[in-house]
Design a protein around this motif. Sequence first.
Motif, PDB file in Angstrom:
ATOM      1  N   GLY A   1      34.883  37.762  46.677  1.00 18.85           N
ATOM      2  CA  GLY A   1      35.925  37.869  45.660  1.00 18.85           C
ATOM      3  C   GLY A   1      36.976  36.781  45.739  1.00 18.85           C
ATOM      4  O   GLY A   1      38.058  36.913  45.160  1.00 18.85           O
ATOM      5  N   LEU A   2      36.669  35.678  46.449  1.00 17.95           N
ATOM      6  CA  LEU A   2      37.610  34.561  46.531  1.00 17.95           C
ATOM      7  C   LEU A   2      37.531  33.682  45.288  1.00 17.95           C
ATOM      8  O   LEU A   2      38.424  32.876  45.029  1.00 17.95           O
ATOM      9  CB  LEU A   2      37.321  33.713  47.773  1.00 17.95           C
ATOM     10  CG  LEU A   2      37.490  34.415  49.118  1.00 17.95           C
ATOM     11  CD1 LEU A   2      37.049  33.503  50.256  1.00 17.95           C
ATOM     12  CD2 LEU A   2      38.940  34.845  49.320  1.00 17.95           C
ATOM     13  N   ASP A   3      36.483  33.839  44.514  1.00 16.74           N
ATOM     14  CA  ASP A   3      36.294  33.120  43.259  1.00 16.74           C
ATOM     15  C   ASP A   3      35.501  34.028  42.333  1.00 16.74           C
ATOM     16  O   ASP A   3      34.955  35.049  42.761  1.00 16.74           O
ATOM     17  CB  ASP A   3      35.555  31.798  43.511  1.00 16.74           C
ATOM     18  CG  ASP A   3      35.774  30.795  42.383  1.00 16.74           C
ATOM     19  OD1 ASP A   3      36.427  31.147  41.381  1.00 16.74           O
ATOM     20  OD2 ASP A   3      35.272  29.659  42.503  1.00 16.74           O
ATOM     21  N   ARG A   4      35.437  33.660  41.058  1.00 18.51           N
ATOM     22  CA  ARG A   4      34.748  34.475  40.068  1.00 18.51           C
ATOM     23  C   ARG A   4      33.605  33.682  39.445  1.00 18.51           C
ATOM     24  O   ARG A   4      33.740  32.477  39.229  1.00 18.51           O
ATOM     25  CB  ARG A   4      35.724  34.942  38.982  1.00 18.51           C
ATOM     26  CG  ARG A   4      36.873  35.781  39.531  1.00 18.51           C
ATOM     27  CD  ARG A   4      37.905  36.080  38.451  1.00 18.51           C
ATOM     28  NE  ARG A   4      39.132  36.630  39.025  1.00 18.51           N
ATOM     29  CZ  ARG A   4      39.399  37.925  39.131  1.00 18.51           C
ATOM     30  NH1 ARG A   4      38.525  38.811  38.696  1.00 18.51           N
ATOM     31  NH2 ARG A   4      40.550  38.341  39.648  1.00 18.51           N
ATOM     32  N   PRO A   5      32.491  34.341  39.147  1.00 14.98           N
ATOM     33  CA  PRO A   5      31.361  33.617  38.549  1.00 14.98           C
ATOM     34  C   PRO A   5      31.650  33.190  37.116  1.00 14.98           C
ATOM     35  O   PRO A   5      32.442  33.828  36.413  1.00 14.98           O
ATOM     36  CB  PRO A   5      30.228  34.646  38.603  1.00 14.98           C
ATOM     37  CG  PRO A   5      30.909  35.974  38.605  1.00 14.98           C
ATOM     38  CD  PRO A   5      32.193  35.771  39.348  1.00 14.98           C
ATOM     39  N   THR A   6      30.994  32.116  36.693  1.00 16.17           N
ATOM     40  CA  THR A   6      31.080  31.689  35.300  1.00 16.17           C
ATOM     41  C   THR A   6      30.279  32.635  34.414  1.00 16.17           C
ATOM     42  O   THR A   6      30.685  32.975  33.300  1.00 16.17           O
ATOM     43  CB  THR A   6      30.543  30.250  35.150  1.00 16.17           C
ATOM     44  OG1 THR A   6      31.259  29.387  36.048  1.00 16.17           O
ATOM     45  CG2 THR A   6      30.728  29.743  33.740  1.00 16.17           C
ATOM     46  N   GLU A   7      29.119  33.066  34.934  1.00 20.36           N
ATOM     47  CA  GLU A   7      28.280  34.058  34.258  1.00 20.36           C
ATOM     48  C   GLU A   7      27.712  35.006  35.307  1.00 20.36           C
ATOM     49  O   GLU A   7      27.651  34.688  36.491  1.00 20.36           O
ATOM     50  CB  GLU A   7      27.113  33.392  33.515  1.00 20.36           C
ATOM     51  CG  GLU A   7      27.494  32.512  32.358  1.00 20.36           C
ATOM     52  CD  GLU A   7      26.277  31.909  31.675  1.00 20.36           C
ATOM     53  OE1 GLU A   7      25.178  32.498  31.796  1.00 20.36           O
ATOM     54  OE2 GLU A   7      26.426  30.858  31.044  1.00 20.36           O
ATOM     55  N   GLY A   8      27.252  36.174  34.851  1.00 19.36           N
ATOM     56  CA  GLY A   8      26.651  37.146  35.759  1.00 19.36           C
ATOM     57  C   GLY A   8      27.702  38.004  36.435  1.00 19.36           C
ATOM     58  O   GLY A   8      28.889  37.952  36.113  1.00 19.36           O
ATOM     59  N   GLU A   9      27.259  38.806  37.420  1.00 24.27           N
ATOM     60  CA  GLU A   9      28.193  39.709  38.079  1.00 24.27           C
ATOM     61  C   GLU A   9      27.854  39.896  39.547  1.00 24.27           C
ATOM     62  O   GLU A   9      26.702  39.789  39.967  1.00 24.27           O
ATOM     63  CB  GLU A   9      28.222  41.070  37.375  1.00 24.27           C
ATOM     64  CG  GLU A   9      26.894  41.777  37.270  1.00 24.27           C
ATOM     65  CD  GLU A   9      26.986  43.072  36.481  1.00 24.27           C
ATOM     66  OE1 GLU A   9      28.077  43.389  35.956  1.00 24.27           O
ATOM     67  OE2 GLU A   9      25.969  43.777  36.396  1.00 24.27           O
ATOM     68  N   VAL A  10      28.918  40.152  40.310  1.00 22.96           N
ATOM     69  CA  VAL A  10      28.803  40.493  41.721  1.00 22.96           C
ATOM     70  C   VAL A  10      29.313  41.916  41.876  1.00 22.96           C
ATOM     71  O   VAL A  10      30.481  42.198  41.573  1.00 22.96           O
ATOM     72  CB  VAL A  10      29.631  39.534  42.608  1.00 22.96           C
ATOM     73  CG1 VAL A  10      29.522  39.955  44.071  1.00 22.96           C
ATOM     74  CG2 VAL A  10      29.165  38.098  42.428  1.00 22.96           C
ATOM     75  N   LEU A  11      28.454  42.815  42.329  1.00 18.70           N
ATOM     76  CA  LEU A  11      28.807  44.222  42.466  1.00 18.70           C
ATOM     77  C   LEU A  11      29.040  44.543  43.938  1.00 18.70           C
ATOM     78  O   LEU A  11      28.162  44.318  44.776  1.00 18.70           O
ATOM     79  CB  LEU A  11      27.703  45.123  41.918  1.00 18.70           C
ATOM     80  CG  LEU A  11      27.290  44.897  40.458  1.00 18.70           C
ATOM     81  CD1 LEU A  11      26.129  45.801  40.090  1.00 18.70           C
ATOM     82  CD2 LEU A  11      28.468  45.137  39.522  1.00 18.70           C
ATOM     83  N   PHE A  12      30.216  45.056  44.264  1.00 17.35           N
ATOM     84  CA  PHE A  12      30.526  45.509  45.613  1.00 17.35           C
ATOM     85  C   PHE A  12      30.583  47.023  45.588  1.00 17.35           C
ATOM     86  O   PHE A  12      31.404  47.601  44.900  1.00 17.35           O
ATOM     87  CB  PHE A  12      31.866  44.938  46.086  1.00 17.35           C
ATOM     88  CG  PHE A  12      32.259  45.381  47.474  1.00 17.35           C
ATOM     89  CD1 PHE A  12      31.512  45.018  48.577  1.00 17.35           C
ATOM     90  CD2 PHE A  12      33.382  46.176  47.667  1.00 17.35           C
ATOM     91  CE1 PHE A  12      31.873  45.417  49.859  1.00 17.35           C
ATOM     92  CE2 PHE A  12      33.757  46.584  48.943  1.00 17.35           C
ATOM     93  CZ  PHE A  12      32.998  46.207  50.037  1.00 17.35           C
ATOM     94  N   ARG A  13      29.627  47.648  46.279  1.00 25.04           N
ATOM     95  CA  ARG A  13      29.491  49.099  46.268  1.00 25.04           C
ATOM     96  C   ARG A  13      29.371  49.618  44.840  1.00 25.04           C
ATOM     97  O   ARG A  13      29.916  50.648  44.478  1.00 25.04           O
ATOM     98  CB  ARG A  13      30.654  49.764  47.004  1.00 25.04           C
ATOM     99  CG  ARG A  13      30.791  49.307  48.460  1.00 25.04           C
ATOM    100  CD  ARG A  13      31.972  49.952  49.139  1.00 25.04           C
ATOM    101  NE  ARG A  13      31.820  51.390  49.216  1.00 25.04           N
ATOM    102  CZ  ARG A  13      32.832  52.239  49.439  1.00 25.04           C
ATOM    103  NH1 ARG A  13      34.054  51.779  49.585  1.00 25.04           N
ATOM    104  NH2 ARG A  13      32.616  53.532  49.510  1.00 25.04           N
ATOM    105  N   GLY A  14      28.634  48.850  44.029  1.00 25.41           N
ATOM    106  CA  GLY A  14      28.353  49.254  42.655  1.00 25.41           C
ATOM    107  C   GLY A  14      29.407  48.896  41.642  1.00 25.41           C
ATOM    108  O   GLY A  14      29.227  49.151  40.449  1.00 25.41           O
ATOM    109  N   LEU A  15      30.506  48.281  42.074  1.00 26.69           N
ATOM    110  CA  LEU A  15      31.616  47.962  41.173  1.00 26.69           C
ATOM    111  C   LEU A  15      31.751  46.448  41.012  1.00 26.69           C
ATOM    112  O   LEU A  15      31.635  45.703  41.993  1.00 26.69           O
ATOM    113  CB  LEU A  15      32.923  48.547  41.706  1.00 26.69           C
ATOM    114  CG  LEU A  15      32.923  50.069  41.892  1.00 26.69           C
ATOM    115  CD1 LEU A  15      34.209  50.522  42.571  1.00 26.69           C
ATOM    116  CD2 LEU A  15      32.757  50.774  40.552  1.00 26.69           C
TER     117      LEU A  15
END
Length: 230
Positions: free
Chosen positions: A61-75
């Motif tokens: 979570g130090l940066d954000r994707p341009t596209e797509g998603e990163v889910l941490f514990r489903g969120l």
Amino acid sequence: MTIVGSETLLEVRGVRKSFRSGNRQLEVLKGIEMSVESRRLTMLRGRSGSGKTTLLNLLGGLDRPTEGEVLFRGLPLQQWSDKRLTVVRRKEIGFIFQSFALLPLLTARENVELSLRMAGIPRAEWKKRVDRCLELVGLTKRAFHRPSELSGGEQQRVAIAKAIAHRPRLLLADEPTAELDTLMAARIIEAFREIVEEERIAICMTTHDSTLWGAADVVYQMVDGRIVPD
């Protein structure tokens, strides 16, 4: 494949990351799909410039994707406010950077205590927890030494103790053995294995060192911003 006794902590779905470089967009990550399971040591392997560090920053979570998603514990991390991300990083995620990020005027013990203070852990719990973390990385006898009095390998082990002190679910490590000799690198990986087993923490680390890959539970090979078959 989900491993028995584990849970998926992180899922990366179709992640792309681009940066502006002069008059053009430079695409560093190109559709990443991966997961990180609890109680497992996961390695991102690849040469310098393959996108490993950029991906690790997105996982934490130090940066954000341009596209797509990163889910941490489903969120989805990318939808959270900076304030919420800061709280999660302090309480549920630990970081180890290539620079050891230790405060030079504090002893090893005080550097580890700082992590507990930032996570809001009650002071009454500090001594027992700090003792345990320093024991895990083999530095009980060096607890009252400042960073300048420690070797590079010892400083890295203090950084590890600091990163796990608040009992995170996930530990992210960027090339944690890059500046160490072969013997000390092996000791760091041995400490990681013990942490995974005893603390039940998931570890995801980047490395280009082929001698370390065999110690991992899961290895993702990165080439030119993509994960490719091993």
